[in-house]
Design a protein around this motif. Structure first.
Motif, PDB file in Angstrom:
ATOM      1  N   ARG A 116       1.220  -1.226   0.134  1.00  0.00           N
ATOM      2  CA  ARG A 116       0.164  -0.216   0.354  1.00  0.00           C
ATOM      3  C   ARG A 116       0.730   1.253  -0.069  1.00  0.00           C
ATOM      4  O   ARG A 116       0.581   2.215  -0.325  1.00  0.00           O
ATOM      5  CB  ARG A 116      -0.780   0.249   1.032  1.00  0.00           C
ATOM      6  CG  ARG A 116      -1.612   0.901   1.108  1.00  0.00           C
ATOM      7  CD  ARG A 116      -3.258   0.926   2.521  1.00  0.00           C
ATOM      8  NE  ARG A 116      -1.889   0.704   3.386  1.00  0.00           N
ATOM      9  CZ  ARG A 116      -0.809   2.170   4.536  1.00  0.00           C
ATOM     10  NH1 ARG A 116      -0.563   3.306   3.547  1.00  0.00           N
ATOM     11  NH2 ARG A 116      -0.106   2.174   4.931  1.00  0.00           N
ATOM     12  N   VAL A 117       1.756   1.118   0.807  1.00  0.00           N
ATOM     13  CA  VAL A 117       1.936   2.521   0.631  1.00  0.00           C
ATOM     14  C   VAL A 117       3.833   2.865  -0.298  1.00  0.00           C
ATOM     15  O   VAL A 117       3.851   3.710  -0.499  1.00  0.00           O
ATOM     16  CB  VAL A 117       3.723   2.292   1.937  1.00  0.00           C
ATOM     17  CG1 VAL A 117       5.055   3.521   2.397  1.00  0.00           C
ATOM     18  CG2 VAL A 117       2.734   1.907   3.523  1.00  0.00           C
ATOM     19  N   LEU A 118       4.008   1.862  -0.598  1.00  0.00           N
ATOM     20  CA  LEU A 118       4.538   1.406  -2.068  1.00  0.00           C
ATOM     21  C   LEU A 118       3.595   2.320  -3.559  1.00  0.00           C
ATOM     22  O   LEU A 118       4.480   2.981  -4.571  1.00  0.00           O
ATOM     23  CB  LEU A 118       5.543   0.032  -2.518  1.00  0.00           C
ATOM     24  CG  LEU A 118       6.158   0.343  -1.834  1.00  0.00           C
ATOM     25  CD1 LEU A 118       6.291  -1.639  -2.392  1.00  0.00           C
ATOM     26  CD2 LEU A 118       8.239   0.958  -2.285  1.00  0.00           C
ATOM     27  N   ARG A 119       2.455   2.137  -3.171  1.00  0.00           N
ATOM     28  CA  ARG A 119       1.452   2.414  -4.359  1.00  0.00           C
ATOM     29  C   ARG A 119       0.959   3.268  -4.221  1.00  0.00           C
ATOM     30  O   ARG A 119       1.326   4.555  -5.602  1.00  0.00           O
ATOM     31  CB  ARG A 119       0.214   1.592  -4.292  1.00  0.00           C
ATOM     32  CG  ARG A 119       0.210  -0.195  -5.245  1.00  0.00           C
ATOM     33  CD  ARG A 119      -1.218  -0.492  -5.329  1.00  0.00           C
ATOM     34  NE  ARG A 119      -1.955  -0.898  -3.775  1.00  0.00           N
ATOM     35  CZ  ARG A 119      -1.737  -2.098  -3.041  1.00  0.00           C
ATOM     36  NH1 ARG A 119      -1.241  -3.064  -3.499  1.00  0.00           N
ATOM     37  NH2 ARG A 119      -2.551  -2.299  -1.352  1.00  0.00           N
ATOM     38  N   ASP A 120       1.367   4.525  -2.904  1.00  0.00           N
ATOM     39  CA  ASP A 120       0.809   5.807  -2.684  1.00  0.00           C
ATOM     40  C   ASP A 120       2.213   6.217  -2.766  1.00  0.00           C
ATOM     41  O   ASP A 120       1.653   7.549  -3.785  1.00  0.00           O
ATOM     42  CB  ASP A 120       0.646   6.624  -0.813  1.00  0.00           C
ATOM     43  CG  ASP A 120      -0.736   4.872  -0.824  1.00  0.00           C
ATOM     44  OD1 ASP A 120      -1.374   5.182  -1.312  1.00  0.00           O
ATOM     45  OD2 ASP A 120      -0.519   5.135   0.488  1.00  0.00           O
ATOM     46  N   LEU A 121       3.088   5.961  -3.061  1.00  0.00           N
ATOM     47  CA  LEU A 121       4.382   6.649  -3.379  1.00  0.00           C
ATOM     48  C   LEU A 121       4.314   6.575  -4.751  1.00  0.00           C
ATOM     49  O   LEU A 121       4.928   8.221  -5.044  1.00  0.00           O
ATOM     50  CB  LEU A 121       5.545   5.682  -2.757  1.00  0.00           C
ATOM     51  CG  LEU A 121       5.730   5.803  -1.488  1.00  0.00           C
ATOM     52  CD1 LEU A 121       7.234   5.276  -0.725  1.00  0.00           C
ATOM     53  CD2 LEU A 121       6.074   8.060  -1.001  1.00  0.00           C
ATOM     54  N   ALA A 122       4.131   5.658  -5.466  1.00  0.00           N
ATOM     55  CA  ALA A 122       4.416   6.025  -7.189  1.00  0.00           C
ATOM     56  C   ALA A 122       3.094   6.533  -7.800  1.00  0.00           C
ATOM     57  O   ALA A 122       3.344   6.951  -8.676  1.00  0.00           O
ATOM     58  CB  ALA A 122       4.322   4.667  -7.909  1.00  0.00           C
ATOM     59  N   ARG A 123       2.264   6.666  -6.526  1.00  0.00           N
ATOM     60  CA  ARG A 123       1.347   7.405  -6.993  1.00  0.00           C
ATOM     61  C   ARG A 123       1.314   8.827  -6.719  1.00  0.00           C
ATOM     62  O   ARG A 123       1.579   9.981  -7.801  1.00  0.00           O
ATOM     63  CB  ARG A 123      -0.467   7.791  -5.801  1.00  0.00           C
ATOM     64  CG  ARG A 123      -1.520   7.405  -6.521  1.00  0.00           C
ATOM     65  CD  ARG A 123      -2.765   7.064  -6.465  1.00  0.00           C
ATOM     66  NE  ARG A 123      -2.795   5.575  -6.041  1.00  0.00           N
ATOM     67  CZ  ARG A 123      -3.213   4.935  -4.828  1.00  0.00           C
ATOM     68  NH1 ARG A 123      -2.914   6.001  -3.495  1.00  0.00           N
ATOM     69  NH2 ARG A 123      -3.497   3.869  -4.803  1.00  0.00           N
ATOM     70  N   GLU A 124       2.192   9.231  -5.954  1.00  0.00           N
ATOM     71  CA  GLU A 124       2.826  11.072  -5.429  1.00  0.00           C
ATOM     72  C   GLU A 124       3.727  10.958  -6.686  1.00  0.00           C
ATOM     73  O   GLU A 124       3.670  12.215  -7.180  1.00  0.00           O
ATOM     74  CB  GLU A 124       3.480  10.509  -4.257  1.00  0.00           C
ATOM     75  CG  GLU A 124       1.930  10.943  -2.948  1.00  0.00           C
ATOM     76  CD  GLU A 124       1.183  12.022  -3.090  1.00  0.00           C
ATOM     77  OE1 GLU A 124       1.588  13.025  -3.445  1.00  0.00           O
ATOM     78  OE2 GLU A 124       0.316  11.753  -3.748  1.00  0.00           O
ATOM     79  N   LYS A 125       4.853   9.979  -7.258  1.00  0.00           N
ATOM     80  CA  LYS A 125       6.224  10.144  -7.835  1.00  0.00           C
ATOM     81  C   LYS A 125       5.190  10.780  -9.344  1.00  0.00           C
ATOM     82  O   LYS A 125       5.421  11.780  -9.776  1.00  0.00           O
ATOM     83  CB  LYS A 125       6.367   8.805  -8.088  1.00  0.00           C
ATOM     84  CG  LYS A 125       8.089   9.327  -8.987  1.00  0.00           C
ATOM     85  CD  LYS A 125       8.884   8.200  -8.914  1.00  0.00           C
ATOM     86  CE  LYS A 125      10.041   8.551  -9.580  1.00  0.00           C
ATOM     87  NZ  LYS A 125      11.229   7.445  -9.233  1.00  0.00           N
TER      88      LYS A 125
END
Length: 129
Positions: A116-125
């Motif tokens: 979930r954190v990795l998906r959120d980071l990818a979305r922010e990026k």
């Protein structure tokens, strides 16, 4: 400025500060486990070293002793410790993750949270690009 590396005793002392706030050297010593409690002078020397590193700060003087407080957060110190650990593996997290899984210290819920954190980071990026 990056956080300095902390020894085991330094980290143990910092844990007391993060849990309790402002403390004197005597209060720090008395907060450590009695079984493996270091001598007062050892705690005193370590506190002064932590102050010199910028990890602790004197906040005020009460009578003939000083009160100290943490100058860095637990999260910041933990990040530095983890970064140091990963540098031992050439920056690769896979050996650490494999060990955590094999030792049972990493659960499926932990993996789902990480995803979930990795998906959120990818979305922010993606938003910044």
């Amino acid at each position: 400025m990056p956080n300095p590396k902390l020894s085991r005793l330094e980290f143990q002392i910092m844990e007391v500060f993060w849990a309790k706030g402002e403390l004197s050297i005597r209060e720090i010593q008395e907060s450590l486990p009695a079984k493996k409690r270091a001598a007062y002078t050892t705690i005193q020397t370590t506190v002064y070293r932590l102050e010199a590193k910028g990890v602790l700060q004197r906040v005020r003087k009460v009578g003939n002793f000083h009160l100290f407080a943490a100058a860095i957060s637990r999260e910041s110190a933990q990040r530095t410790l983890i970064d140091d650990l990963l540098s031992l593996f050439g920056g690769r997290s896979q050996p650490v993750m494999a060990h955590l899984i094999e030792s049972g210290k990493l659960s499926l819920d932990d993996v789902k949270d990480a995803e979930r954190v990795l998906r959120d980071l990818a979305r922010e990026k993606g938003k910044k690009s």
